[in-house]
Design an enzyme around this catalytic site. Structure first.
Site, PDB file in Angstrom:
ATOM      1  N   ALA A 227      -0.623   8.994  76.107  1.00  0.00           N
ATOM      2  CA  ALA A 227      -0.403   8.665  74.747  1.00  0.00           C
ATOM      3  C   ALA A 227       0.266   9.878  73.949  1.00  0.00           C
ATOM      4  O   ALA A 227       0.234  10.870  74.573  1.00  0.00           O
ATOM      5  CB  ALA A 227      -1.861   8.297  74.130  1.00  0.00           C
ATOM      6  N   ASP A 351     -15.570  14.610  78.777  1.00  0.00           N
ATOM      7  CA  ASP A 351     -14.217  15.398  78.693  1.00  0.00           C
ATOM      8  C   ASP A 351     -14.003  16.515  77.611  1.00  0.00           C
ATOM      9  O   ASP A 351     -12.826  16.725  77.184  1.00  0.00           O
ATOM     10  CB  ASP A 351     -13.141  14.378  78.302  1.00  0.00           C
ATOM     11  CG  ASP A 351     -11.829  15.083  78.697  1.00  0.00           C
ATOM     12  OD1 ASP A 351     -11.733  15.659  79.846  1.00  0.00           O
ATOM     13  OD2 ASP A 351     -10.541  14.297  78.321  1.00  0.00           O
TER      14      ASP A 351
END
Length: 537
Positions: A227, A351
């Site tokens: 992305a 994450d």
């Protein structure tokens, strides 16, 4: 409205022109092959007028050129290409009139050689170099043409001229013609440079006017493997405007059903999170077969960029503990989230690492990128036995792909705080295997080992987060925040921590700004490209 960052447009345009080099060279080869074929007919028709000796020489040259460009045209059309072909072809094209001049001199004499109409094409062949869009090629073409003309004149033609030749055949006029050839190369180089610059400006203007629904895109401020993130303006009807960060799936992933599911999942999850230390998601949309998220825009830097810009300098300890307290607050909120019936969701970010920690100019701390966050109710989205996240910041249980809870995020936070204190990553290794070994087996030394002056109390806070044994690790984020709030002196997170972090941010942004001014278009700064937004995942 801010213009698109020039280095980003320049890189995109140069990359596109490089990819298009083969197609442009194919066009030139086709044109030259057709021109040579036409010249075969024309030269044959002129045979009775210019003499058969010159005619045969010219026919041999034109036939050779026709064969060369036809073979090259077919080879380029079949996919073969090498960048050196630009330089070789320009040298061949510019040297054609020199060979013709030598033939004219041999068969018709010096006066005909210097006045033959074929010399008119010399300037045209120099201008042909502009199709390669490389100014240096045009300069080479002009210089080569002028040099060959002067060399042939002074060494071969002039000794054969009458003692009192025509005025236009004397050295001053020949030198003037050579200057004209050289100036045509300079003019062609200027034209090529102007074309590239204007095309870049047009691309920048087009990028600024690209609208995704109600979002007006500006410069790209971050990119990842799947992305990219743009600064954008939310501009619905009525004149209302709001700055947002727009995260868009890269085109080649737009048809990946699995990734689109994760992307939509991120939007669904983040839209339910409302906390001052979590980047808020406002909207999920689709435009021109591309999905996008509209998120809170953070005017600042990722923690990873801040640490990289600081180099050997280190953050004030109060700034680091403030950072830790704010992230602990975000994780505490995340881990304690419940559904509408009050049942715990057991959310885990999975994450947490420096690129996903955003810092504003004012020292605000925001946790971002929840693309792989999970809760118990959505566990089926993760294939059993797979490992997701950034390997150098994973907890041991996450590396082993075992069930995990919020303590996995605390281990990642411990690694992030350790790095913020010391200025260097704690777990390092070449390749995935080495990193996995580091996570599982490497000796974890306290921050004070790398930065003398860190108190035993702060050492203890960080090292408890880095306990591999789940039973001894800090149990939850609320307790971590309380531990950080108990620190005193220069390590106290409040009240000076935010101000210290803001000052470090201002200095880093100023350093990046100065660095961007010193960069040439051929040396873009990835730091500047990412200075406003987190790693988009």
């Amino acid at each position: 409205m801010t213009t698109t960052h020039p280095t980003a447009v320049s890189r995109f345009l140069k990359s596109h022109l490089r990819r298009d080099s083969q197609a442009r060279e194919t066009s030139v080869a086709g044109y030259m092959a057709g021109l040579a074929a036409a010249c075969l007919v024309a030269v044959g028709a002129l045979g009775p007028y210019i003499g058969w000796g010159l005619t045969r020489a010219l026919l041999g040259l034109v036939a050779l050129l026709c064969v060369y460009y036809t073979v090259l045209w077919r080879a380029l059309g079949a996919g073969w290409f090498h960048p050196i072909i630009h330089w070789l072809n320009v040298a061949i094209e510019v040297s054609i009139p020199s060979v013709v001049l030598a033939f004219d001199l041999r068969f018709q004499g010096p006066i005909y050689a210097l006045t033959a109409p074929t010399l008119v094409i010399w300037g045209t062949l120099v201008v042909l170099a502009a199709l390669r869009t490389q100014p240096m090629l045009a300069l080479m073409a002009g210089g080569l043409a002028a040099g060959e003309y002067l060399l042939l004149y002074f060494f071969f033609v002039r000794p054969l001229l009458p003692e009192e030749p025509l005025l236009t055949l004397t050295p001053p006029f020949i030198i003037m013609r050579a200057v004209f050839l050289l100036s045509s190369g300079v003019a062609t180089a200027i034209l090529a440079r102007h074309f590239v610059r204007k095309t870049g400006q047009a691309l920048a203007a087009l990028r600024e006017q690209e609208v995704m629904g109600k979002y007006l895109l500006h410069e790209r401020i971050g990119t990842g493997g799947m992305a990219e993130v743009y600064r954008a303006t939310y501009c619905p009807e009525g004149g209302f405007e709001k700055q947002v960060a727009l995260k868009r799936i890269l085109p080649h992933f737009a048809d990946d059903a699995g990734f689109v599911t994760l992307f939509r999942r991120e939007a669904e999850l983040c839209s339910t999170l409302h906390h001052p230390n979590i980047v808020q998601v406002f909207d999920l949309g689709r435009h021109a077969n591309s999905y996008f998220l509209a998120m809170e825009y953070v005017d600042g830097l990722p923690l990873s960029t801040l640490l990289r810009v600081m180099g050997g300098r280190r953050l004030p300890l109060s700034a680091v503990t403030f950072l830790g307290a704010e992230l602990a607050s975000a994780l505490d909120y995340l881990h304690r989230r419940t559904n509408r019936t009050g049942e715990p969701l057991h959310l885990v970010h999975r994450d947490l690492n420096p690129p996903n920690v955003l810092l504003s100019r004012l020292g605000e701390v925001k946790l971002s990128d929840f693309g792989i966050a999970r809760d118990a109710a959505r566990a089926q989205l993760t294939v059993v036995g797979t490992v997701r996240g950034k390997l150098g910041y994973m907890a041991p249980e996450q590396v082993r792909a075992e069930p995990m809870d919020g303590r996995a995020d605390l281990f990642a936070l411990g690694l992030t705080l350790h790095e913020a204190i010391t200025g260097q990553r704690l777990l390092v290794g070449e390749g995935e295997a080495a990193l996995m070994f580091a996570v599982m087996e490497q000796e974890l030394k306290p921050p004070s080992h790398f930065r003398p002056g860190v108190s035993p109390a702060l050492d203890a806070v960080v090292m408890r987060l880095l306990e591999r044994n789940l039973g001894r690790r800090t149990p939850h984020s609320g307790e971590l925040r309380q531990q950080l709030l108990q620190l005193t002196g220069e390590e106290a997170p409040y009240p000076q921590g935010q101000a210290a972090l803001s000052l470090a941010m201002q200095e880093a942004l100023l350093q990046l700004h100065r660095g961007s001014e010193a960069l040439s278009p051929a040396q873009p700064s990835t730091e500047i490209d990412q200075r406003f937004q987190a790693h988009p995942g």
